[in-house]
Design an enzyme around this catalytic site. Sequence first.
Site, short mmCIF file in Angstrom:
data_model
loop_
_atom_site.label_atom_id
_atom_site.label_comp_id
_atom_site.label_asym_id
_atom_site.label_seq_id
_atom_site.Cartn_x
_atom_site.Cartn_y
_atom_site.Cartn_z
N ASP A 63 0.83 -1.20 0.00
CA ASP A 63 0.00 0.00 0.00
C ASP A 63 0.87 1.26 0.00
O ASP A 63 1.84 1.35 0.77
CB ASP A 63 -0.87 -0.03 1.27
CG ASP A 63 -1.83 1.14 1.35
OD1 ASP A 63 -2.79 1.16 0.55
OD2 ASP A 63 -1.63 2.03 2.19
N GLU A 94 1.63 -0.34 -4.97
CA GLU A 94 0.69 0.73 -5.26
C GLU A 94 1.48 2.04 -5.22
O GLU A 94 1.84 2.53 -4.17
CB GLU A 94 -0.45 0.78 -4.23
CG GLU A 94 -1.53 1.73 -4.68
CD GLU A 94 -2.20 2.53 -3.56
OE1 GLU A 94 -3.27 3.09 -3.81
OE2 GLU A 94 -1.66 2.61 -2.44
C1 NOJ Z 1 -4.34 3.21 -0.76
C2 NOJ Z 1 -5.53 2.38 -0.43
O1 NOJ Z 1 -5.97 1.72 -1.58
C3 NOJ Z 1 -6.57 3.32 0.14
O2 NOJ Z 1 -7.80 2.68 0.30
C4 NOJ Z 1 -6.05 3.88 1.43
O3 NOJ Z 1 -6.94 4.89 1.88
C5 NOJ Z 1 -4.67 4.51 1.27
N1 NOJ Z 1 -3.79 3.74 0.46
C6 NOJ Z 1 -4.01 4.71 2.62
O4 NOJ Z 1 -3.69 3.46 3.18
#
Ligand code: NOJ
Length: 471
Positions: free
Chosen positions: A178, A241
């Site tokens: 993440d 991500e």
């Molecule tokens: C990306 C995640 O997909 C999202 O849902 C989240 O709010 C943020 N990162 C923070 O963890």
Amino acid sequence: MVYQIYPRSFQDSDGDGIGDLPGIASRIDHIAGLGVDAIWLSPFYPSPFADGGYDVSDFMDVDPRLGTVAEVRALAEAAHARGIALLLDVVPCHTSIEHPWFREHPDRYVWADSPPNNWRAAFGGPAWTRDAATGCWYLHSFFPEQPDLDWRNPAVVEAMQDVIRFWLEQGADGFRLDAIDRLAKHPDMVDDAPRAEPFPFPEPPDVAALDRRHSSHWPPGIAAPLRALRSAAGGAFLVGEVYRPTAELGPYLEHLDTAFVFELMFAPWRADALATVIERGAGLGRASWMLSNHDFSRVGSRIGEGAMRVAAMLLLTLPGTAFIYQGDEIGMLDGPGGDPPEDRAGRDRARHPMQWSHDPAGGFTSGAAWLPPVDPAARNVADHEAAPGSLLRLYKALIELRRTLRGDLELVEADRDGLLVYRRGEATVALNLGLRERRLAPAGELLLATGPDAGPGRLPPGAGVVTRRSG
Ligand code: NOJ
């Protein structure tokens, strides 16, 4: 091929209205039936749910509403028995403010006596909040309930490596990392500069006004945390991500197997724009493509229901890894969200429960769903299974076809009227993203069409074909 599950919204097994791990296990045959290679579970860890589970208060446990660690192991076994790998979500940038570390190990977070710079949090507003207990200010890249971990502290690095090892021992095969670009921050806390060029993805105006090159994605800081995560993960699959343009993904791919190409999600639905995006992404060699996830408007709502079939054909014929977000395979659209909203950043719309059957709860729960189902009578898995021309059947056929596609992406044509044509080895993909019917020169054997109205020579709006060169 990866299938993304948002656990709270996939299948409830105990009637509390919240999806859970046994629920996912009970639907494993739907996932296996799609023909995917892996599932990715968004976080199921103990959480106050200030950020939909991405505010984790214990990285090595399961929220009791969603299951137990033993049920993660059972799900891994059930998946493995069907040849499906299990990817979990690791959230290395921050914890929940309710994580015991925040009080017991404050040195694992980033503190200041007063806000030292102009950094903004991703959902808008300052990235610094005053802690009432100490009077000091802590850094948070997301909600104030999500204090950032300090990756300059070796204890943080080791703790997160332990998290990875722990879940590998429970049967995980890999991880979605993440907000991985947030680990690399300027150590001197230098201000972010005003942005010269607009950022290509959605951001609140105060965030978009700044070039986040010091508060995140600080080039000299990228390698060390990724190396640490890779060292703990060994050969496990790692997808990052990285909410950055494709051109900036290179340093992440030095350590990760793949990273999401967000440009595909946010590109204007035009052949010329998409051609640029897919060529650039394919150029990475290891792109991960998706058209929907739990954070943004669903693909059918963004580009229109009439374009969902051609969108599926695009997604599933690109080289690299393709991610399907639960519900896209039955054409789920955005819902109205909760009343009052569950998510302060407006993302409820993409998190409504999966629709399995006609019944008013969509087969999701025997209780009251935490977010109401949108339209289970209009679209559900059971109907799509039964109908020969359904979107679900097209997804399955595309995933089967995908296994036979070889070779790099070679762009053939992208015109202003919406025709997008590219090759993968012997296969040619022709997609009509425009508003008028197109005639195509005969292009060999038809491998798959989005529907009966499309054929090798004829492409109505919203249709696509995959053909194989003859001779
Ligand atoms: C990306 C995640 O997909 C999202 O849902 C989240 O709010 C943020 N990162 C923070 O963890």
